[in-house]
Structures are given as C-alpha cells and as structure tokens.
Design an enzyme around this catalytic site. Structure first.
Site, PDB file in Angstrom:
ATOM      1  N   HIS A 192      97.471  43.086  28.665  1.00 12.70           N
ATOM      2  CA  HIS A 192      97.187  43.402  30.073  1.00 12.70           C
ATOM      3  C   HIS A 192      97.266  42.132  30.929  1.00 12.70           C
ATOM      4  CE1 HIS A 192      94.611  46.967  28.538  1.00 12.70           C
ATOM      5  NE2 HIS A 192      95.650  47.488  29.182  1.00 12.70           N
ATOM      6  N   CYS A 279      87.020  44.054  29.547  1.00 15.32           N
ATOM      7  CA  CYS A 279      87.375  45.423  29.125  1.00 15.32           C
ATOM      8  C   CYS A 279      86.149  46.316  28.947  1.00 15.32           C
ATOM      9  CB  CYS A 279      88.117  45.407  27.804  1.00 15.32           C
ATOM     10  SG  CYS A 279      89.542  44.337  27.754  1.00 15.32           S
TER      11      CYS A 279
HETATM   12  N1  GLY Z   1      92.834  48.517  21.719  1.00 13.45           N
HETATM   13  C1  GLY Z   1      92.808  48.399  23.122  1.00 13.45           C
HETATM   14  C2  GLY Z   1      93.989  48.992  23.722  1.00 13.45           C
HETATM   15  O1  GLY Z   1      95.059  48.929  23.109  1.00 13.45           O
HETATM   16  O2  GLY Z   1      93.946  49.550  24.770  1.00 13.45           O
END
Ligand code: GLY
Length: 286
Positions: A192, A279
């Site tokens: 991300h 996250c």
């Molecule tokens: N394991 C976190 C994701 O791939 O979104």
C-alpha cells in the site's frame, strides 16, 4: 466536530459488550472524543492475504496480546478505543484501515481490492454511521484505505495492486464537494501507499525511497527510513506522538533525533500478515 454531550449513542453494532471498552485513563480533553476503531484479531489470521512475504507461522495468542498492547498505546495517546467483534471468516479483518477513509466531514466505505476482504466493510459501515455520513466506493472500483494518505486537502492514493483507476476516480468524485483533491501516486515493491510513506508532523513525511518518490508530495520534507528496515515508513501519528513498530529500532533513532515522540509497539505477528501500525485502527475526532 461534535462536543461530547452531543455525541451519537454508540450502538455496539458488532456485538461488543460495553464493559470491554474502557475509557482512556490518560485523556485530557473532556469535550472532543478522539475515537480509534479497532477489531479483535480473527482466529483465521494465519490464512491472511500475502503479496510480498512468504507465509510463516503466526502465534495467534501472541498476536492478540500484541493487539491489546497496541490498543493500550492508542489509549495512552488519548484515543477512546472501540473494538469491534472478531470476524472468524475474515482473516485480514483486524486491518480495519482498509475498509474506510474517515474525513472530518464524511466517511467513504471502500471496496477492498482483495476479494477475500470485501465482506469486511459490512460491519465497519454501521460502526462509522454513528459518527459520519457514509459514502461508498462501488464496483468495478477497488480501493484500500491503506492506499490513501491524507495531506491536508489532498488525498494521495497509491496506484497499487489493490486500488484501481476507477477507485481513484470514484474517490475524487465523492470527496470533491468537501474540498478535497485526489492524486494517484506511483508505488513499487510494497502493498500500500502507507507501507511506503506516512506523515509524521505538520510538514514532514517518513518514507522508503525505494518504494515511493518524495517528489510526489510537494511542500513536504521527506525523512528516509533506515535502509535495513524497509517496513519502517508506516508510522501512526496521533496528536504529537508517533506509534511505530518495535521491529524498526534504527528508524526510531532517526525519528527521535528529529525530535519526535516515538511510542514503540510489538507487532511481529501482524507484520507476518503484512499489516502495519496504521492498518489496525481507524482514528478520527468524533
Ligand atoms: N494481509 C493484509 C492484506 O493483504 O491486505
């Protein structure tokens, strides 16, 4: 912002008993609530999505203890933690950041790029509806909250494998009436945008220059992570504090030398699931 007396009643939409949500013992401000929505670690975490790491064993009990310590770190910096119930069928559901973008005026419910994660939004939406008008990203668009870095009135969106061009365009249309611009940012080698860069104070960013170019963020000064700690760019800024993973001590030193208040948290088990400190919560002022 709403004053505490006008806060909407919390309706426990996901089956969490009120007694499990202690108020912050260190909160100073009694008029504005800073909320951190979290979710209990799924018993299926070991079956998480993985894009850049090999699958390695995850100690679920340790993951839960670390998550509890992370939630305490949120309380220590002034958040009221609202923990949603675990989702046994959704391995990645502890990573609530990917399900919504909470702005001061509105919240955007995302459509996560990983098919296995699409159902996570169903229980986030009612939790956020108590605080914000909800807007939604619709198919065929995909957008992960971890790809969205807000810098004042600009939402930078990582052009990742999870967030597509439709997602960027839909987000731009949804937030334009509230005065936000949306800009796509190229990233490479990471999951991300916020794996590669996060904001650490008014005018500085922490970034991994191998994964994103500092030039994408005009007006901000970039501080590079220690190259031995590629995942160190993901820091969670709350007030004047930075919650940051204990796995990145060299970058802690860089941040402390830069005058920042670093709060180290152990995240080894969620790191194996490619999750970082941003996250695991959605933080906003009520
Ligand atoms: N394991 C976190 C994701 O791939 O979104």
């Amino acid at each position: 912002m709403l004053h505490a007396a006008r806060l909407p009643a919390w309706r426990w939409p996901c089956g969490v008993a009120p007694g499990t949500l202690p108020a912050s013992p260190t909160r100073k401000d009694t008029t504005i609530a800073r909320i951190a929505i979290t979710r209990a670690v799924s018993p299926a975490l070991a079956h998480c999505e993985l894009s850049h790491l090999p699958r390695t064993p995850i100690d679920l009990d340790l993951a839960r203890r670390q998550h509890a310590a992370y939630e305490q770190a949120l309380r220590d910096v002034g958040c009221e933690v609202r923990q949603l119930a675990e989702q046994p069928a959704q391995p990645d559901s502890v990573f609530v950041e990917d399900t919504a973008i909470v702005l001061d005026e509105v919240a955007v419910i995302t459509r996560p790029g990983a098919v296995s994660r699409r159902g996570e939004v169903d229980s986030i939406a009612p939790a956020l509806a108590a605080f914000r008008e909800l807007l939604r990203i619709e198919a065929p668009a995909t957008l992960d909250g971890g790809d969205v870095l807000r810098l004042d009135r600009v939402l930078h969106v990582g052009a990742s494998a999870r967030s597509n061009a439709d997602g960027v365009a839909q987000l731009a249309r949804l937030v334009a009436p509230f005065g936000y611009a949306v800009e796509a940012v190229p990233i490479r080698g990471c999951l991300h945008l916020k794996s590669a860069v996060t904001r650490i104070d008014a005018d500085r960013l922490l970034l991994n220059p191998d994964w994103v170019d500092a030039g994408a963020f005009p007006g901000f000064h970039g501080i590079a992570i220690d190259p031995a700690e590629p995942n160190a760019a993901n820091a969670l800024r709350i007030g004047g504090a930075l919650i940051h993973p204990a796995s990145c001590p060299r970058t802690h030193d860089i941040l402390r030398r830069a005058g920042l208040d670093v709060r180290s948290v152990q995240m080894s088990e969620t790191e194996k699931a490619e999750g970082g400190v941003t996250c695991c919560s959605l933080v906003f002022d009520a």
